[in-house]
Design a protein around this motif. Structure first.
Motif, PDB file in Angstrom:
ATOM      1  N   SER A  23       0.842  -1.193   0.000  1.00 37.41           N
ATOM      2  CA  SER A  23       0.000   0.000   0.000  1.00 37.41           C
ATOM      3  C   SER A  23       0.876   1.241   0.000  1.00 37.41           C
ATOM      4  O   SER A  23       1.626   1.484   0.947  1.00 37.41           O
TER       5      SER A  23
ATOM      6  N   GLN B  62      -7.018   6.330   3.590  1.00 40.23           N
ATOM      7  CA  GLN B  62      -5.995   5.353   3.975  1.00 40.23           C
ATOM      8  C   GLN B  62      -6.577   4.344   4.971  1.00 40.23           C
ATOM      9  O   GLN B  62      -6.336   3.142   4.856  1.00 40.23           O
TER      10      GLN B  62
ATOM     11  N   THR C  23      -7.325   0.564   3.838  1.00 40.96           N
ATOM     12  CA  THR C  23      -6.592  -0.471   4.570  1.00 40.96           C
ATOM     13  C   THR C  23      -7.560  -1.493   5.148  1.00 40.96           C
ATOM     14  O   THR C  23      -7.287  -2.702   5.118  1.00 40.96           O
TER      15      THR C  23
ATOM     16  N   SER D 181       2.871  -1.313   4.222  1.00 39.12           N
ATOM     17  CA  SER D 181       2.135  -0.076   4.000  1.00 39.12           C
ATOM     18  C   SER D 181       3.020   1.127   4.254  1.00 39.12           C
ATOM     19  O   SER D 181       3.691   1.205   5.276  1.00 39.12           O
TER      20      SER D 181
END
Length: 155
Positions: free
Chosen positions: A69, A82, A86, A103
């Protein structure tokens, strides 16, 4: 290795995709605007969609070995993208996807194991004053990962 990439159309993604492909990996990248990914490669599949769409996220992750990510805040975009993205990634991974996610987050994300220097503390202070939503979203995404039970790393 098959890598599911989120944020591949951004500045960091533009650097990451060629490196991953040159290293011989197959890459699947979700993009709201596929045309922003300026490269073509036989091992690159671009999937049109948005991080707020759990189905598009799951399609991107399906068959992948790892999730990367590179998601960041976009001017005029959701303040919680985000965190929401996620959570969709974690849900898809728990439903039969890979167990490893890396990430990227901004330097303003406070983390208990960090040992910030003065400049880092100053940066976090400025971010906290002027970009509270960015810090809140970064913290939210970290909380999702911490509670996921997956093998995760935040860079």
């Amino acid at each position: 290795m098959i890598i599911a990439v989120f944020g591949g159309s951004g500045r960091t993604g533009a650097e990451f995709l060629p490196l991953a492909l040159t290293a011989g990996h197959t890459v699947k990248s979700l993009a709201r605007t596929p045309g922003k990914i300026k490269m073509e490669h036989p091992q690159l599949t671009v999937i049109q969609g948005d991080l707020s769409d759990a189905e598009a996220v799951a399609r991107t992750i399906e068959g992948s070995d790892i999730v990367i990510s590179l998601v960041g805040q976009v001017k005029g975009g959701r303040n919680d993208i985000q965190t929401v993205g996620t959570q969709h990634m974690v849900d898809a991974m728990k439903a039969g996807g890979p167990s490893r996610i890396i990430s990227m987050s901004g330097g303003g994300l406070p983390y208990g194991k960090d040992e910030p220097k003065f400049v880092d503390k100053l940066f976090r202070g400025v971010m906290g004053l002027f970009f509270k939503h960015v810090i809140a979203d970064a913290k939210g995404h970290a909380t999702v990962l911490e509670n996921s039970g997956l093998d995760w790393t935040i860079v």
